[in-house]
Motif scaffolding. Structure first.
Motif, mmCIF file in Angstrom:
data_model
loop_
_atom_site.group_PDB
_atom_site.id
_atom_site.type_symbol
_atom_site.label_atom_id
_atom_site.label_comp_id
_atom_site.label_asym_id
_atom_site.label_seq_id
_atom_site.Cartn_x
_atom_site.Cartn_y
_atom_site.Cartn_z
ATOM 1 N N PRO A 170 0.915 75.959 120.853
ATOM 2 C CA PRO A 170 1.885 75.914 119.752
ATOM 3 C C PRO A 170 1.514 76.954 118.704
ATOM 4 C CG PRO A 170 0.293 74.147 119.530
ATOM 5 C CD PRO A 170 0.005 74.799 120.848
ATOM 6 N N CYS A 171 2.479 77.313 117.895
ATOM 7 C CA CYS A 171 2.192 78.242 116.807
ATOM 8 C C CYS A 171 2.803 77.723 115.514
ATOM 9 C CB CYS A 171 2.690 79.650 117.113
ATOM 10 S SG CYS A 171 4.440 79.799 117.456
ATOM 11 N N SER A 172 2.301 78.272 114.426
ATOM 12 C CA SER A 172 2.789 77.897 113.104
ATOM 13 C C SER A 172 3.076 79.176 112.346
ATOM 14 C CB SER A 172 1.730 77.066 112.370
ATOM 15 O OG SER A 172 2.186 76.719 111.074
ATOM 16 N N GLU A 173 4.272 79.270 111.774
ATOM 17 C CA GLU A 173 4.680 80.491 111.083
ATOM 18 C C GLU A 173 4.751 80.268 109.577
ATOM 19 O OE1 GLU A 173 8.375 81.465 112.939
ATOM 20 O OE2 GLU A 173 7.438 82.263 114.760
ATOM 21 N N LEU A 201 0.618 82.087 113.349
ATOM 22 C CA LEU A 201 -0.687 81.590 113.781
ATOM 23 C C LEU A 201 -0.511 80.916 115.136
ATOM 24 C CD1 LEU A 201 -1.745 79.794 110.450
ATOM 25 C CD2 LEU A 201 -1.894 82.233 111.001
ATOM 26 N N VAL A 202 -1.147 81.463 116.163
ATOM 27 C CA VAL A 202 -1.030 80.913 117.518
ATOM 28 C C VAL A 202 -2.293 80.116 117.846
ATOM 29 C CG1 VAL A 202 -0.787 81.449 119.968
ATOM 30 C CG2 VAL A 202 0.465 82.793 118.267
ATOM 31 N N PRO A 224 -10.613 75.234 128.460
ATOM 32 C CA PRO A 224 -12.008 74.829 128.209
ATOM 33 C C PRO A 224 -12.484 75.217 126.814
ATOM 34 C CG PRO A 224 -11.878 76.689 129.733
ATOM 35 C CD PRO A 224 -10.491 76.163 129.575
ATOM 36 N N ALA A 225 -11.954 76.289 126.260
ATOM 37 C CA ALA A 225 -12.297 76.714 124.898
ATOM 38 C C ALA A 225 -11.010 77.058 124.173
ATOM 39 C CB ALA A 225 -13.230 77.923 124.925
ATOM 40 N N LYS A 226 -10.890 76.599 122.953
ATOM 41 C CA LYS A 226 -9.679 76.841 122.180
ATOM 42 C C LYS A 226 -9.832 78.125 121.366
ATOM 43 C CE LYS A 226 -8.653 71.904 121.854
ATOM 44 N NZ LYS A 226 -8.477 70.751 120.949
ATOM 45 N N ASN A 227 -8.762 78.930 121.368
ATOM 46 C CA ASN A 227 -8.797 80.241 120.705
ATOM 47 C C ASN A 227 -7.697 80.365 119.660
ATOM 48 O OD1 ASN A 227 -10.854 81.051 122.546
ATOM 49 N ND2 ASN A 227 -9.287 81.546 124.063
ATOM 50 N N ILE A 228 -7.872 81.329 118.779
ATOM 51 C CA ILE A 228 -6.879 81.625 117.750
ATOM 52 C C ILE A 228 -6.438 83.083 117.874
ATOM 53 C CG2 ILE A 228 -6.559 82.028 115.260
ATOM 54 C CD1 ILE A 228 -6.317 79.122 115.951
ATOM 55 N N ASP A 229 -5.135 83.291 117.804
ATOM 56 C CA ASP A 229 -4.549 84.641 117.802
ATOM 57 C C ASP A 229 -3.479 84.641 116.721
ATOM 58 O OD1 ASP A 229 -3.009 86.941 118.239
ATOM 59 O OD2 ASP A 229 -1.995 86.073 119.989
ATOM 60 N N THR A 230 -3.669 85.421 115.665
ATOM 61 C CA THR A 230 -2.654 85.451 114.613
ATOM 62 C C THR A 230 -2.137 86.868 114.436
ATOM 63 O OG1 THR A 230 -3.773 86.037 112.536
ATOM 64 C CG2 THR A 230 -4.201 83.839 113.422
ATOM 65 N N GLY A 231 -0.934 86.965 113.898
ATOM 66 C CA GLY A 231 -0.362 88.277 113.642
ATOM 67 C C GLY A 231 0.481 88.279 112.379
ATOM 68 N N LEU A 232 0.147 89.181 111.465
ATOM 69 C CA LEU A 232 0.926 89.370 110.237
ATOM 70 C C LEU A 232 1.542 90.759 110.279
ATOM 71 C CD1 LEU A 232 0.193 88.537 106.577
ATOM 72 C CD2 LEU A 232 0.382 90.943 107.189
#
Length: 889
Positions: A170-173, A201-202, A224-232
């Motif tokens: 999921p993402c949050s904008e 925010l992904v 197995p591991a949670k990651n973050i990928d964001t883009g502005l």
């Protein structure tokens, strides 16, 4: 806040919070599925997919991106653009939702004085995925965003994946409320024009399965591991922080629009059509500079075609705005000046970027002049026949002969009310590609069915190559083809392809050209060999013609190569190995071979390099090569296993396929490569190597061309003669020549400017007399005439506009002047606003005149230009214009 400062604050903020700052990757994607980098996370894709272990747990970048699906929409709206910068922060198994949300809120809302962007918290709205209770709770209870400013959206809007099985989540904008002047209230779920998304925010926490579209795929389970990928989006944030209406008014694009306005005299914000053109120019020129800076060069395929397409759209839109001469130099300079603070390499590489851009502009302006006439004629013929579709063969002619991208033809035809037969165009393009493939295949097979060669190989085995140690020897004819057809015999004058059981002739391969020579049969027949190819592995086909007698299969013969040619090629091939190693020593292992051609006395060597090789480096490389020659290093070859070759550090040669046993060519302690070619025995046999220079042949690929041995000596001898002649002419020593010649050229340039100024003044002096000669046609002031031959198009245009400006604005006026330049008639026609209100449009008048002149033309309603083939028809063209004015007025 300027864009460079937004970028600086972003990287500084995250670096201070434990993130590794990762420089922007090249726009040339290191991914076979992508032409160009379209998103900020692309360089991190291998880490997210688990293909490579990330060297950090936290990272931040500002990534250059290019997206081109909507090129035609650029400029028509203020939301479409091709180049953008994506600010991103990434976590690989480190912080997750709460960490990403708190970092984003902190940076956006912290005051400018304390290093943030200073956005008002009450203007920020949040969207979360419809089932993501955790994200909503963090926004509401941890950060403190009121519940009424948090909205839930579905999978289409707030769920992210790469479009293939793999990580997703999921993402949050974060959205910014620009105020009631941008539409109704209600949050981003209601109005995304008012509530503009600035940061996504992904939360990568799931693994998805196969499926179509953005919504139709299964969730297989947790990662197995949670990651973050964001883009502005930097451009969107700049728009807000700079208080402007859209991205085209931000600092990095507005300066380009301002320069285009300065060059054309057309103001931004005055008219829809000109605003569209100005936005196209600004966007496309910035993108072009960034692409060229990263090593993309204009071409007809792949990313080269993307660059060519947008550059040519920019140049053409400048012409539509009224520019009459070259404009790219100044536009490129303003882009480099404004983007150089963020990307200093643009400033460092300015010369190369300008060279590539100016060359493309020059090529297109030449093509545009001829191609526009062809297109206008085709449009006129199509309309005269009652058609509404421009034929595919005309579009193909424009592409193939004049370099018009099909998109440009579509655009220009649409402006004239026509569509284009794209199906027919693409069919002709495919036929051309197939012909090119067939030609390439013919070089190998001689138009023969490849099965013929396979049958020879099956019956007689592979050709034994004896050329490493022998230049002549006994052999037997085991296969013969005449005009591509297997034959038992061939007669004098026949073009033949001969297969021998053993041969000293080297077949073209590995960048080395084939041997030439002759085959003499014991019967007395003689075959001259001009080429040798291997259409199927192991079978050498000797192509040539029968000079004397009859050739039959099974005959014994004596094969002899041209030894002088072989030795010259061998010198070139050994020099290529030395050049490869010297370049790797100077530039690093990225200077890997990307192609070569070794011919008698000269060679070319292609290698990887993102930038031009400085002249000083090339000089050092040349010196190093010649120092190796002086060391008289032995050259030897040996057969070994591929694993042993790798252990010894042998470099693989471009284009070769290797088996378990390979041939390794070693030059003293300097070079070691896998190679099947022929070489000298000692470096002293090369004599001399002279590098002629290097150039770009494609994205990230450079080419060095050089001479070897006697050819190099002859070149230097000619240069010495030229220098001696220049010394005599300018009366100076060799080291003084550059300064003296530069001074002479400066004086010549100044004189040319004076001549040009005098000529232009002389042309403009005629303006007053032309105004006095105006005819009154039903209340319209009509000025026609022919000015002196040789008047340039630019000067003719200036004169026409000057005459129009001297006629009172409330009086309808048409000015149509003609000249002959380089033996061809040229016309420029202008109308004032009062005339256009009477239905008199310059474009229509020019088309009428140009048709009479045997050509075509076009332009805008206020000023247009055309030309033709028949200068004797200028009088008739003036009459045609006058008749149309009478009919229309």
């Amino acid at each position: 806040m300027e864009s460079a400062e937004i970028r600086r604050r972003w990287l500084s903020f995250f670096e201070e919070r434990g993130h590794t700052v990762v420089p922007s990757a090249s726009l040339i994607a290191d991914d076979p599925t992508l032409l160009l980098v379209p998103a900020g996370m692309v360089p991190f894709k291998p880490y997210f997919l688990g293909e490579v272990k990330p060297p950090f747990t936290r990272a931040s970048s500002v990534q250059k991106c290019v997206r081109t699906p909507d090129i035609e929409e650029v400029g028509k709206t203020t939301r479409h653009g091709t180049f953008f910068q994506m600010c991103g922060n990434f976590s690989f198994g480190d912080y997750f939702k709460e960490g990403a949300i708190k970092l984003a809120w902190e940076l956006l809302t912290t005051s400018v004085e304390h290093g943030g962007y200073g956005l008002e918290p009450e203007k920020l709205w949040i969207t979360v995925y419809q089932d993501d209770d955790e994200a909503e709770t963090i926004w509401r209870d941890v950060v403190g965003v009121p519940a009424e400013r948090i909205q839930r959206l579905g999978k289409k809007d707030n769920f992210w994946s790469m479009g293939v099985p793999g990580p997703c989540g999921p993402c949050s904008e974060i959205n910014y409320d620009r105020g009631p002047e941008f539409g109704v209230e209600g949050g981003p779920a209601v109005n995304d024009e008012r509530y503009v998304e600035i940061w996504n925010l992904v939360f990568m926490q799931y693994e998805r399965g196969a499926g179509d579209g953005k919504e139709d795929f299964p969730i297989l389970g947790d990662l197995p591991a949670k990651n973050i990928d964001t883009g502005l989006g930097m451009e969107r944030l700049a728009m807000i922080l700079q208080g402007v209406q859209n991205m085209y008014e931000t600092d990095t694009l507005k300066v380009v629009i301002d320069k285009a306005t300065e060059l054309t005299g057309v103001s931004y914000g005055k008219a829809h059509d000109s605003d569209v053109s100005l936005r196209v120019v600004a966007d496309h020129m910035r993108t072009s500079v960034m692409l060229i800076g990263d090593g993309v060069t204009p071409g007809n395929e792949g990313r080269g075609y993307v660059l060519r397409r947008i550059m040519r759209r920019a140049v053409r839109n400048m012409r539509l705005l009224g520019a009459t001469g070259p404009v790219v130099q100044e536009l490129v300079d303003v882009v480099i000046n404004t983007m150089g603070e963020q990307y200093p390499e643009l400033v460092t590489d300015r010369k190369r970027i300008e060279t590539v851009a100016l060359a493309e502009e020059a090529a297109f302006l030449k093509a545009l002049k001829g191609g526009t006439n062809i297109l206008d004629t085709a449009v006129t013929e199509t309309k005269a026949a009652g058609g509404t579709v421009l034929s595919g063969d005309k579009a193909f002619l424009l592409h193939d002969t004049w370099g018009f991208p099909i998109d440009l033809t579509l655009e220009m035809a649409a402006e004239q009310g026509l569509s284009v037969d794209e199906t027919g165009f693409r069919r002709l393009m495919q036929e051309q590609r197939e012909r090119a493939k067939a030609d390439a295949k013919a070089k190998k097979t001689g138009h023969a069915d490849v099965t013929a060669y396979r049958e020879i190989a099956d019956s007689n085995g592979a050709t034994e190559f004896t050329g490493y140690t022998n230049t002549e020897g006994e052999t037997t004819v085991v296969g013969l083809l005449v005009n591509g057809v297997p034959s038992p015999a061939a007669s004098e004058g026949d073009d033949v392809e001969v297969v021998l059981d053993r041969s000293p002739f080297y077949a073209e391969g590995g960048g080395q050209l084939a041997d030439q020579g002759r085959i003499k049969l014991h019967s007395g027949a003689v075959i001259t060999v001009r080429d040798v190819q291997q259409p199927v592995p192991g079978v050498s086909v000797h192509k040539g013609s029968v000079q004397v007698g009859e050739v039959t299969v099974g005959s014994t013969a004596y094969a002899t190569i041209d030894v002088k040619r072989r030795r010259a090629i061998a010198r070139a091939h050994s020099a290529t190995h030395l050049t490869h190693q010297a370049l790797r020593d100077a530039l690093g292992p990225t200077a890997a071979q990307a192609g070569s051609e070794n011919s008698p006395g000269r060679f070319r060597f292609d290698f990887g390099s993102p930038n031009a090789v400085p002249g000083t480096v090339l000089t050092d490389v040349e010196q190093k090569i010649n120092e190796v020659l002086a060391r008289e290093l032995d050259v030897h070859a040996e057969i070994m296993s591929i694993d042993e070759a790798k252990r010894q550090g042998a470099i693989a040669e471009f284009g070769e396929k290797y088996g378990e046993r390979v041939r390794v060519v070693t030059i003293g302690d300097f070079s070691k490569e896998l190679c099947g070619g022929t070489h000298v025995h000692n470096t002293a046999q090369l004599g001399l190597v002279k590098l002629l220079g290097e150039s770009s042949i494609g994205s990230g690929v450079r080419r060095v061309e050089a001479l070897v041995g006697v050819d190099a000596y002859n070149f230097l001898a000619k240069e010495h003669t030229v220098v001696a002649q220049l010394q005599e002419l300018v009366k100076g020593r060799p080291e003084e020549l550059p300064e003296k010649i530069s001074a002479m050229l400066g004086k010549l340039k100044d004189a040319e400017k004076e001549i040009e100024k005098f000529r232009a003044e002389k042309v403009l002096q005629a303006a007053a007399g032309l105004v006095d000669s105006a005819k009154d046609i039903r209340g319209v002031a009509l000025v026609t005439g022919q000015v002196p031959d040789g008047t340039t198009a630019d000067d003719l245009r200036k004169l026409v506009l000057d005459v129009r400006g001297r006629i009172p604005g409330d009086r309808p006026a048409v000015v149509a002047l003609f000249t002959t330049a380089n033996g061809r008639p040229l016309t420029v026609i202008a109308t004032n606003e009062a005339a256009r209100e009477r239905g008199l449009k310059a474009g229509e008048l020019v088309r009428t005149a140009a048709k009479t002149l045997g050509g075509g033309g076009g332009g805008k309603p206020d000023v247009a230009q055309g030309g033709g083939q028949n200068p004797d028809a200028i009088g008739d063209a003036i009459g045609a214009v006058e008749r149309l004015v009478v009919e229309t007025a």
